[in-house]
Motif scaffolding. Structure first.
Motif, PDB file in Angstrom:
ATOM      1  N   UNK A 123       0.834  -1.199   0.000  1.00 15.92           N
ATOM      2  CA  UNK A 123       0.000   0.000   0.000  1.00 15.92           C
ATOM      3  C   UNK A 123       0.873   1.255   0.000  1.00 15.92           C
ATOM      4  N   UNK A 124       1.968   1.220   0.766  1.00 16.95           N
ATOM      5  CA  UNK A 124       2.883   2.367   0.808  1.00 16.95           C
ATOM      6  C   UNK A 124       3.485   2.625  -0.565  1.00 16.95           C
ATOM      7  N   UNK A 125       3.820   1.565  -1.283  1.00 15.72           N
ATOM      8  CA  UNK A 125       4.351   1.728  -2.643  1.00 15.72           C
ATOM      9  C   UNK A 125       3.326   2.462  -3.519  1.00 15.72           C
ATOM     10  N   UNK A 126       2.055   2.073  -3.431  1.00 17.02           N
ATOM     11  CA  UNK A 126       1.007   2.746  -4.208  1.00 17.02           C
ATOM     12  C   UNK A 126       0.878   4.217  -3.817  1.00 17.02           C
ATOM     13  N   UNK A 171       6.742  11.451   5.051  1.00 23.01           N
ATOM     14  CA  UNK A 171       6.033  10.327   5.674  1.00 23.01           C
ATOM     15  C   UNK A 171       6.136   9.075   4.812  1.00 23.01           C
ATOM     16  N   UNK A 172       6.166   9.242   3.481  1.00 20.09           N
ATOM     17  CA  UNK A 172       6.289   8.071   2.606  1.00 20.09           C
ATOM     18  C   UNK A 172       7.658   7.412   2.750  1.00 20.09           C
ATOM     19  N   UNK A 173       8.718   8.219   2.875  1.00 29.32           N
ATOM     20  CA  UNK A 173      10.051   7.646   3.097  1.00 29.32           C
ATOM     21  C   UNK A 173      10.076   6.836   4.383  1.00 29.32           C
ATOM     22  N   UNK A 174       9.509   7.411   5.442  1.00 30.61           N
ATOM     23  CA  UNK A 174       9.499   6.714   6.731  1.00 30.61           C
ATOM     24  C   UNK A 174       8.629   5.465   6.670  1.00 30.61           C
ATOM     25  N   UNK A 175       7.502   5.540   5.996  1.00 24.49           N
ATOM     26  CA  UNK A 175       6.636   4.359   5.874  1.00 24.49           C
ATOM     27  C   UNK A 175       7.321   3.253   5.095  1.00 24.49           C
ATOM     28  N   UNK A 176       8.079   3.628   4.054  1.00 22.35           N
ATOM     29  CA  UNK A 176       8.811   2.624   3.277  1.00 22.35           C
ATOM     30  C   UNK A 176       9.839   1.911   4.152  1.00 22.35           C
ATOM     31  N   UNK A 177      10.548   2.683   4.987  1.00 25.89           N
ATOM     32  CA  UNK A 177      11.552   2.087   5.867  1.00 25.89           C
ATOM     33  C   UNK A 177      10.887   1.179   6.896  1.00 25.89           C
TER      34      UNK A 177
END
Length: 658
Positions: A45-48, A88-94
Motif C-alpha cells: 500500500x505504501x508503494x502505491x 512520511x512516505x520515506x518513513x513508511x517505506x523504511x
C-alpha cells in the motif's frame, strides 16, 4: 489513492489482534504467516501511495486523510488523520519494508521460543504504533504512536520476563523514555499556546510569520521537543537505556533499536524543521549533542565484548550523526543517513542474530573467531554492512555519512566536522574489530559448540539487506546536480521561507524598538549554486574521509589479526581504558546522583509522610472515635429509667440555655 492510507497501520494491528488472542490455537505456522502478512501488505500500500505522489500537482498542499474529528473542545479542534507527503512516505517505506524483512527473519530465529505468538503480537503492535507516529497529521496522533512504540519496546525488551536482567532493562528503558516524553508533551503544549493548533501543516506554514527568530518562545518550544527526541533516539543525556535493551530478542534490536523507533526523534525534528530553523541556540545544542554522542558512543564500542552491545553503541553513535546533520540544518542528509542506516544496521543486527543462533546463544566475541568458514552467507552480508557503516566508497554509508560531514564543515564549523570525522575513524576501527574477532583468526569457540549457518528463512533477509546496504547510496549521489534523488524528493518538505521569516522578525522587533537587521543571515541562508571550488572541496573531503576510514580498518587489522596480543598489552592497567570500558561510569553517576536519592526520598515519603502522616491521621481519628465510643458505652446501661433521667437533664439544660 490517499483513501487507502488507513490500511497501512491497520494490517499490522489486525495481525497483532489475531496472534494475541488466537495465537495458541492457530499454531506457529499460521502465527508466522499472519505476522509477516500484515507488514508486507502495508508495504504494498505504501508503494502505491508513494507512486501517487509523483503525480501530485507541484506547489499544492499534500493530501491528508481525516478519519474523524477526535477532540472538539472549544478552540482546541483535533482531527485524527494521516499526512501523506514525501517525508512520511520515506518513513513508511523504511518501517514497512525493513519491518517485513525482520519479521521474516524472526520466523526462523524465534521458532523454538515458548511464547512465539506473544512475540509476534508485540512486534505487529509495535509496527502499528510506529506507523501512527510517522503518519500522524498532528502532534497528538504522533504522540499516541510515540507512547505506543515506548510501551511495545518495554514489552519486547522484557520478552524473557523470567530473566531479571531483561526485566530491569525493560524498566530502565521505560523510565528513561518517560523523562524525554514529559519534555515532548510540554513542547506540544507550547506549540498549541503559540499557534492555537497542533496540526503539522498549519503550524509549519504559520511558523515564519508567528515565531520571532531566536526568540525565547522559539527556543523553549524547540528545546522541550528536542528533550523528547533525546529520550526516544538515545542521545546524551538519555542514551543509557539502549545498550541495556539488548536483553530483548535480537530481531527486536534490529527493528526497534536500529531501523525504526530510535530514529523517531530524528524524524520529529525534520518534520518540525520550520520551528527548529527559528531557534539557532537549539540548533547549536542539537549539533553539539549529536556530535558528542557520536564520538562518545563510538569510543565505548571499541571496548565491548558482547556482539550486540558493540552494535548497540554503534546505533547510538550513528543516530548522533543524524542529529549533527539536523543541528546544521542538513535535514535531507539526516533522513538519507536514517535510510541507509536502517539497511546496514538491520543487516548487522540480524547478522549478529545469525551468529548467536549458529553459536547456540553465545554472544561473547572472545569465544568466537574463524566463523567465516562455518557461516559464509552471514559473514559476507555482515562484511558488506560493515564496509557500508565504515563509509567506504561505493557502499551506501559512504554517501550519507560524507554528506553529513560536508554540511558539518560548510554549514556548521570545524568543531562539528572534527567530531564527525573522529567518530568515522573510530567507527571503522571498532566495526572491523568486531568482524576480525568474530569471523577471522583462530577459533576460540568452546569445544561443545558446533557453529553452523542459519536456515534460508534467516539468510535471505540478510542477503536482501546487504544488497540495500551496498546500493542504497544511489538515492543520494552528490556533486552532480539533480542526481540526489532523495534530496529532490524531500525538497518540498524541508524547504523554508527564510525571507518571510526574517522580514517578519525584523518588523516585530522594530515595533518594539529593537532595530535588528538579518540581511547578512538571510544572504547566508539563500541557495547558491555549487561552484567548481565547492565541488573540489566536496571531492577532497570525500577522499579524506575514505582515507580516515581506511586508517581505522588498518589499525583494526594490526591489532586483531597481525598482532593480536598488542591490544591486551597496550590496555593492561590503563585507567583510561577501564573508564571507557565501564562506559565512563555514566550509569554509576546517574545511580548515585539521581536513582538512589530518588529511592531514598521515596522511602522517607513512604515511612514519614505516608505511614506517619496520612496513615497516622486516619488511624488517629479512628482511635479518638474508639475512645469516645468507650466513654459512651458507660451510658448504655439498658435501664429505661436511666435514659429517662438523661432526657430530663438534657431538657433542663436546654431550657437554661434558651
Amino acid at each position: 489513492m490517499v483513501n487507502l492510507a488507513f490500511l497501512v497501520p491497520l494490517f499490522p494491528l489486525i495481525g497483532s489482534i489475531i496472534n494475541g488472542f488466537f495465537g495458541l490455537r492457530i499454531g506457529k505456522d499460521w502465527v508466522g504467516k499472519i505476522a509477516c502478512g500484515g507488514p508486507i501488505l502495508s508495504f504494498l500500500v505504501v508503494v502505491l501511495l508513494t507512486v501517487s505522489l509523483f503525480f501530485h500537482p507541484e506547489g499544492t498542499p499534500y493530501p491528508e486523510l481525516i478519519l474523524f474529528n477526535w477532540i472538539p473542545a472549544g478552540s482546541l479542534q483535533i482531527e485524527f488523520g494521516f499526512q501523506i507527503d514525501p517525508l512520511s512516505c520515506v518513513m513508511m517505506m523504511v518501517v514497512t519494508g525493513v519491518g517485513s524483512i525482520i519479521h521474516i527473519f524472526s520466523i526462523g530465529y524465534m521458532y523454538e521460543e515458548y511464547s512465539y505468538y506473544r512475540y509476534f503480537a508485540y512486534l505487529n503492535l509495535f509496527l502499528f504504533s510506529m506507523l501512527l507516529l510517522v503518519m500522524g497529521n498532528n502532534f497528538l496522533v504522533m504522540f499516541i504512536g510515540w507512547e505506543g512504540v515506548g510501551a511495545c519496546s518495554y514489552f519486547l525488551i522484557g520478552y524473557y520476563f523470567n530473566k531479571k536482567s531483561a526485566c530491569d532493562a525493560a524498566t530502565k528503558a521505560f523510565v528513561v523514555n518517560r523523562i524525554g516524553d514529559f519534555g515532548f508533551l510540554i513542547g506540544i503544549f507550547y506549540v498549541f499556546q503559540a499557534f492555537g493548533t497542533i496540526d503539522f501543516s498549519t503550524v509549519m506554514a504559520a511558523a515564519p510569520t508567528t515565531l520571532i527568530y531566536d526568540s525565547t518562545t522559539a527556543t523553549l518550544l524547540t528545546m522541550f521537543l528536542f528533550l523528547g527526541a533525546t529520550g526516544k533516539s538515545a542521545q546524551i543525556p538519555l542514551y543509557t537505556w539502549l545498550p541495556d535493551a539488548m536483553e530483548g530478542p535480537t530481531p527486536v534490536s534490529a527493528l526497534i533499536h536500529a531501523a525504526t523507533m530510535v530514529t523517531a526523534g530524528v524524524y520529529m525534528i525534520v518534520r518540525c524543521n520550520a520551528l527548529f530553523n527559528l531557534a539557532p541556540l537549539t540548533m547549536t545544542i542539537i549539533a553539539l549533542i549529536g556530535g558528542g554522542t557520536a564520538l562518545m558512543a563510538a569510543t565505548i564500542g571499541c571496548t565491548q565484548w558482547d556482539i550486540k552491545r558493540v552494535l548497540a553503541y554503534s546505533t547510538v553513535s550513528q543516530i548522533g550523526y543524524m542529529f549533527l546533520a539536523c543541528g546544521v540544518g542538513a535535514y535531507t542528509a539526516a533522513i538519507f543517513h536514517l535510510v541507509t542506516h536502517a539497511f546496514f544496521k538491520a543487516c548487522l543486527f540480524l547478522g549478529s542474530g545469525s551468529v548467536i543462533h549458529g553459536m547456540h546463544h553465545e554472544q561473547d566475541i572472545r569465544k568466537m573467531g574463524g566463523l567465516k568458514d562455518h557461516m559464509p552467507i552471514t559473514y559476507l552480508t555482515f562484511l558488506i554492512s560493515t564496509i557500508a557503516i565504515a563509509g567506504i566508497f561505493p557502499f551506501s554509508g559512504f554517501f550519507s555519512k560524507d554528506e553529513i560531514l560536508y554540511h558539518a564543515l560548510m554549514d556548521g564549523n570545524v568543531i562539528y566536522w572534527g567530531m564527525g570525522i573522529s567518530g568515522a575513524l573510530i567507527t571503522a576501527f571498532y566495526m572491523f574489530r568486531l568482524v576480525f574477532l568474530t569471523f577471522h583468526g583462530e577459533s576460540r569457540v568452546d569445544p561443545h559448540v558446533h557453529p553452523h549457518e542459519s536456515p534460508a528463512v534467516m539468510t535471505m533477509p540478510l542477503i536482501i539487506l546487504a544488497g540495500l546496504a551496498l546500493g542504497g547510496g544511489l538515492l543520494g549521489i552528490p556533486i552532480i546536480h539533480g542526481w540526489h534523488v532523495l534530496g529532490n524528493w524531500l525538497e518540498p518538505v524541508v524547504a523554508f521561507d527564510w525571507t518571510t521569516a526574517l522580514h517578519h522578525s525584523e518588523t516585530v522587533l522594530a515595533s518594539h524598538g529593537h532595530h535588528e537587521s538579518f540581511a547578512e543571515l538571510l544572504h547566508s541562508k539563500q541557495v547558491h549554486e555549487h561552484s567548481w571550488w565547492d565541488i573540489s572541496w566536496e571531492l577532497l573531503l570525500m577522499a579524506f574521509s575514505v582515507c580516515v576510514a581506511g586508517v581505522g580498518i588498518f589499525m583494526a587489522y594490526l591489532f586483531y589479526i597481525k598482532f593480536p596480543d598488542m591490544p591486551g598489552k597496550l590496555t593492561k592497567g590503563q585507567w583510561g581504558f577501564d573508564m571507557v570500558q565501564n562506559k565512563y561510569y555514566v550509569d554509576e553517576i546517574y545511580d548515585e546522583t539521581i536513582v538512589k536519592p530518588t529511592v531514598d526520598a521515596s522511602y522517607r515519603l513512604w515511612k514519614d509522610a505516608d505511614q506517619k502522616g496520612v496513615d497516622g491521621a486516619v488511624n488517629g481519628v479512628a482511635k479518638i472515635i474508639g475512645f469516645m465510643s468507650k466513654i459512651a458505652q458507660n451510658f448504655q446501661s439498658g435501664f429505661v429509667r436511666n435514659y429517662a433521667m438523661f432526657m430530663v437533664i438534657g431538657f433542663v439544660i436546654l431550657l437554661i440555655v434558651i
